[in-house]
Design a protein around this motif. Structure first.
Motif, PDB file in Angstrom:
ATOM      1  N   LEU A  42       0.999  -1.159  -0.218  1.00  0.00           N
ATOM      2  CA  LEU A  42       0.018   0.114  -0.010  1.00  0.00           C
ATOM      3  C   LEU A  42       0.923   1.165  -0.077  1.00  0.00           C
ATOM      4  O   LEU A  42       1.631   1.461   0.935  1.00  0.00           O
ATOM      5  CB  LEU A  42      -0.988   0.010   1.268  1.00  0.00           C
ATOM      6  N   PHE A  43       0.760   2.138  -1.057  1.00  0.00           N
ATOM      7  CA  PHE A  43       1.325   3.174  -1.295  1.00  0.00           C
ATOM      8  C   PHE A  43       0.420   4.541  -0.966  1.00  0.00           C
ATOM      9  O   PHE A  43      -0.716   4.378  -1.426  1.00  0.00           O
ATOM     10  CB  PHE A  43       1.953   3.518  -2.404  1.00  0.00           C
ATOM     11  N   THR A  44       0.537   5.297  -0.077  1.00  0.00           N
ATOM     12  CA  THR A  44      -0.127   6.604   0.214  1.00  0.00           C
ATOM     13  C   THR A  44       0.767   7.823  -0.116  1.00  0.00           C
ATOM     14  O   THR A  44       1.910   7.419  -0.342  1.00  0.00           O
ATOM     15  CB  THR A  44      -0.979   6.552   1.565  1.00  0.00           C
ATOM     16  N   GLY A  45       0.243   8.951   0.308  1.00  0.00           N
ATOM     17  CA  GLY A  45       1.134  10.038  -0.038  1.00  0.00           C
ATOM     18  C   GLY A  45       0.932  10.987   1.180  1.00  0.00           C
ATOM     19  O   GLY A  45      -0.105  11.250   1.880  1.00  0.00           O
ATOM     20  N   TYR A  46       1.997  12.000   1.460  1.00  0.00           N
ATOM     21  CA  TYR A  46       1.935  13.026   2.318  1.00  0.00           C
ATOM     22  C   TYR A  46       2.729  14.194   1.672  1.00  0.00           C
ATOM     23  O   TYR A  46       3.278  14.099   0.527  1.00  0.00           O
ATOM     24  CB  TYR A  46       2.390  12.734   3.775  1.00  0.00           C
ATOM     25  N   PHE A  47       2.441  15.369   2.051  1.00  0.00           N
ATOM     26  CA  PHE A  47       3.190  16.746   1.811  1.00  0.00           C
ATOM     27  C   PHE A  47       3.370  17.474   2.990  1.00  0.00           C
ATOM     28  O   PHE A  47       2.902  17.454   4.008  1.00  0.00           O
ATOM     29  CB  PHE A  47       2.094  17.395   0.767  1.00  0.00           C
ATOM     30  N   GLU A  48       4.096  18.886   2.481  1.00  0.00           N
ATOM     31  CA  GLU A  48       4.107  19.680   3.551  1.00  0.00           C
ATOM     32  C   GLU A  48       3.009  20.756   3.355  1.00  0.00           C
ATOM     33  O   GLU A  48       2.810  21.517   2.448  1.00  0.00           O
ATOM     34  CB  GLU A  48       5.461  20.536   3.180  1.00  0.00           C
ATOM     35  N   PRO A  49       2.086  20.993   4.242  1.00  0.00           N
ATOM     36  CA  PRO A  49       0.934  21.963   3.971  1.00  0.00           C
ATOM     37  C   PRO A  49       1.585  23.443   4.134  1.00  0.00           C
ATOM     38  O   PRO A  49       2.583  23.810   4.975  1.00  0.00           O
ATOM     39  CB  PRO A  49      -0.071  21.795   5.200  1.00  0.00           C
ATOM     40  N   GLU A  50       0.855  24.396   3.452  1.00  0.00           N
ATOM     41  CA  GLU A  50       1.092  25.764   3.634  1.00  0.00           C
ATOM     42  C   GLU A  50      -0.162  26.354   4.408  1.00  0.00           C
ATOM     43  O   GLU A  50      -1.267  26.170   3.721  1.00  0.00           O
ATOM     44  CB  GLU A  50       1.302  26.630   2.345  1.00  0.00           C
ATOM     45  N   LEU A  51      -0.205  27.001   5.218  1.00  0.00           N
ATOM     46  CA  LEU A  51      -1.227  27.705   6.080  1.00  0.00           C
ATOM     47  C   LEU A  51      -0.971  29.402   5.933  1.00  0.00           C
ATOM     48  O   LEU A  51       0.133  29.686   6.062  1.00  0.00           O
ATOM     49  CB  LEU A  51      -1.212  27.266   7.573  1.00  0.00           C
TER      50      LEU A  51
ATOM     51  N   SER B 111       4.594  18.537   9.753  1.00  0.00           N
ATOM     52  CA  SER B 111       5.388  19.573   9.468  1.00  0.00           C
ATOM     53  C   SER B 111       4.690  20.552   8.389  1.00  0.00           C
ATOM     54  O   SER B 111       3.791  20.045   7.702  1.00  0.00           O
ATOM     55  CB  SER B 111       6.795  19.101   8.891  1.00  0.00           C
ATOM     56  N   GLY B 112       5.103  21.751   8.264  1.00  0.00           N
ATOM     57  CA  GLY B 112       4.466  22.539   7.420  1.00  0.00           C
ATOM     58  C   GLY B 112       5.243  24.111   7.373  1.00  0.00           C
ATOM     59  O   GLY B 112       6.248  24.316   7.970  1.00  0.00           O
ATOM     60  N   ARG B 113       4.434  24.910   6.617  1.00  0.00           N
ATOM     61  CA  ARG B 113       4.860  26.488   6.377  1.00  0.00           C
ATOM     62  C   ARG B 113       3.633  27.140   6.793  1.00  0.00           C
ATOM     63  O   ARG B 113       2.620  27.036   6.324  1.00  0.00           O
ATOM     64  CB  ARG B 113       5.488  26.545   5.164  1.00  0.00           C
ATOM     65  N   VAL B 114       4.077  28.098   7.577  1.00  0.00           N
ATOM     66  CA  VAL B 114       3.082  29.228   7.954  1.00  0.00           C
ATOM     67  C   VAL B 114       3.362  30.647   7.183  1.00  0.00           C
ATOM     68  O   VAL B 114       4.272  31.048   7.706  1.00  0.00           O
ATOM     69  CB  VAL B 114       2.707  29.523   9.512  1.00  0.00           C
ATOM     70  N   ASN B 115       2.643  30.933   6.344  1.00  0.00           N
ATOM     71  CA  ASN B 115       2.802  32.295   5.613  1.00  0.00           C
ATOM     72  C   ASN B 115       2.143  33.194   6.474  1.00  0.00           C
ATOM     73  O   ASN B 115       0.916  33.355   6.439  1.00  0.00           O
ATOM     74  CB  ASN B 115       2.335  32.138   4.233  1.00  0.00           C
ATOM     75  N   LEU B 116       2.967  33.983   7.241  1.00  0.00           N
ATOM     76  CA  LEU B 116       2.400  35.283   7.969  1.00  0.00           C
ATOM     77  C   LEU B 116       1.825  36.463   7.389  1.00  0.00           C
ATOM     78  O   LEU B 116       2.248  36.690   6.025  1.00  0.00           O
ATOM     79  CB  LEU B 116       3.567  35.548   9.022  1.00  0.00           C
ATOM     80  N   THR B 117       1.159  37.179   8.113  1.00  0.00           N
ATOM     81  CA  THR B 117       0.579  38.331   7.465  1.00  0.00           C
ATOM     82  C   THR B 117       1.560  39.510   7.295  1.00  0.00           C
ATOM     83  O   THR B 117       1.371  40.326   6.372  1.00  0.00           O
ATOM     84  CB  THR B 117      -0.530  39.228   8.602  1.00  0.00           C
ATOM     85  N   ASP B 118       2.965  39.457   7.993  1.00  0.00           N
ATOM     86  CA  ASP B 118       3.910  40.371   7.650  1.00  0.00           C
ATOM     87  C   ASP B 118       4.774  39.836   6.337  1.00  0.00           C
ATOM     88  O   ASP B 118       5.531  40.687   6.078  1.00  0.00           O
ATOM     89  CB  ASP B 118       4.689  40.756   8.986  1.00  0.00           C
TER      90      ASP B 118
END
Length: 341
Positions: free
Chosen positions: A95-104, A162-169
């Motif tokens: 079984l292969f599934t997938g994952y990724f790095e979210p951007e919030l 894990s992931g990236r958070v893009n900030l308002t600044d």
């Protein structure tokens, strides 16, 4: 010919320990010609991914190969000369599934839009709080790393780890796994299926996000049905690099795999033949692990960063086979008959 690994893979795949589960695995040494698509893959890309984590492998067999790999040999010749493909099976389907790095989307301080916190790991008195207790008591106040605009995004970030958070600044924060509260993980998708909210055939992340947007009050109860909670830590990573995996090195899109280290050595090259759409035949590297990744023929493919990668990862649930490339001596120690397909 099949060799049953009665002594346990942990002995051969140091530094992992022997277990009852690994003792039931079987191994076969294959030929490179039997790997579908082997001769047309980009072996250089796989070598570069391998170079990124092989220095973390302490066993002498692996360390010697890593030292030579750093001299940038011809990639295909390197793998064919020093490794042998080994298929390891324990009776469960591939079984292969997938994952990724979210951007919030997020902010450094809360307001009416950005009001859902991402927390650092708390001290011992609060570590075992459930998801509901964390949300309701405010016991972790002061440990906020950032605030985001959607509670479901917090949940899925915790699933990915894990992931990236893009900030308002205009700046961004890279986050990695920082620990968890020790409670069992319960799928909110399964809860929604059990309660008749969505049919199993439509239990995608996009469908769940859409439902939460229309049912914020009841949605909170659904989130609380999963008591597990993941904490984060800030990472200092260049923006072009992937998130850190279990080997504390950046992952490479479409070349990094999460595996069960009971059966697959972290850092080992792994050839995958994934069915479905898109089908994949390529050499990857076992550089990560996950709580849901269990078994000799189980792997999670890292698809990269952002919504496009997330969509592909969310749709991936395919069969095929995975074959571990082992140093020659270890390969034939695992399957001493030495037969090849």
């Amino acid at each position: 010919m099949i060799s049953r690994l009665k002594i346990g893979l942990g002995v051969l795949l140091a530094p992992f320990v022997v277990s009852e589960a690994s003792a039931e695995a079987t191994a076969r040494v294959l030929s490179f010609d039997s790997l579908s698509g082997w001769h047309t893959d980009n072996h250089q890309a796989a070598l570069e991914a391998y170079q990124g984590t092989c220095s973390r492998m302490e066993d002498q067999e692996w360390a010697s190969l890593c030292a030579f790999a750093q001299s940038n040999p011809d990639a295909k010749a390197f793998f064919e000369l020093f490794f042998r493909p080994v298929i390891i099976e324990n009776g469960t389907p591939t079984l292969f599934t997938g994952y990724f790095e979210p951007e919030l989307n997020g902010a450094r301080f809360p307001d009416s839009i950005y009001r859902y916190p991402l927390y650092r790991k708390p001290q011992e008195p609060y570590i075992n709080y459930t998801r509901q207790q964390i949300d309701e008591t405010g016991a972790l106040r002061g440990l906020e790393i950032a605030w985001v605009d959607n509670p479901v995004d917090v949940y899925y970030l915790q699933i990915q780890g894990s992931g990236r958070v893009n900030l308002t600044d205009g700046s961004s924060i890279r986050l990695g796994y920082g620990g968890e509260n020790g409670h069992p993980n319960r799928s909110i998708a399964q809860t929604m299926i059990d309660q008749g909210i969505i049919p199993r055939s439509q239990a995608s992340a996009a469908r769940i996000r859409d439902w939460f947007g229309r049912n914020p009050g009841f949605g909170q109860q659904i989130l609380w049905s999963n008591p597990s909670y993941v904490f984060f830590r800030k990472l200092s990573l260049p923006s072009h690099k992937g998130p850190h995996g279990a080997m504390s090195r950046p992952l490479t899109s479409m070349r990094s795999l999460a595996v069960d280290p009971l059966y697959t050595t972290l850092g080992a090259p792994v050839w995958i033949e994934k069915s479905g759409s898109p089908s994949l035949q390529r050499l990857m590297v076992a550089q990560d692990k996950g709580g849901a990744i269990k078994g000799a023929q189980r792997a999670d493919i890292f698809f990269g960063t952002g919504d496009v990668a997330g969509k592909i990862a969310g749709q991936t649930k395919d069969g095929g086979r995975m074959v571990v490339l082992m140093p020659i001596q270890l390969a034939f120690a695992m399957a001493p008959e030495g037969a090849q397909e």
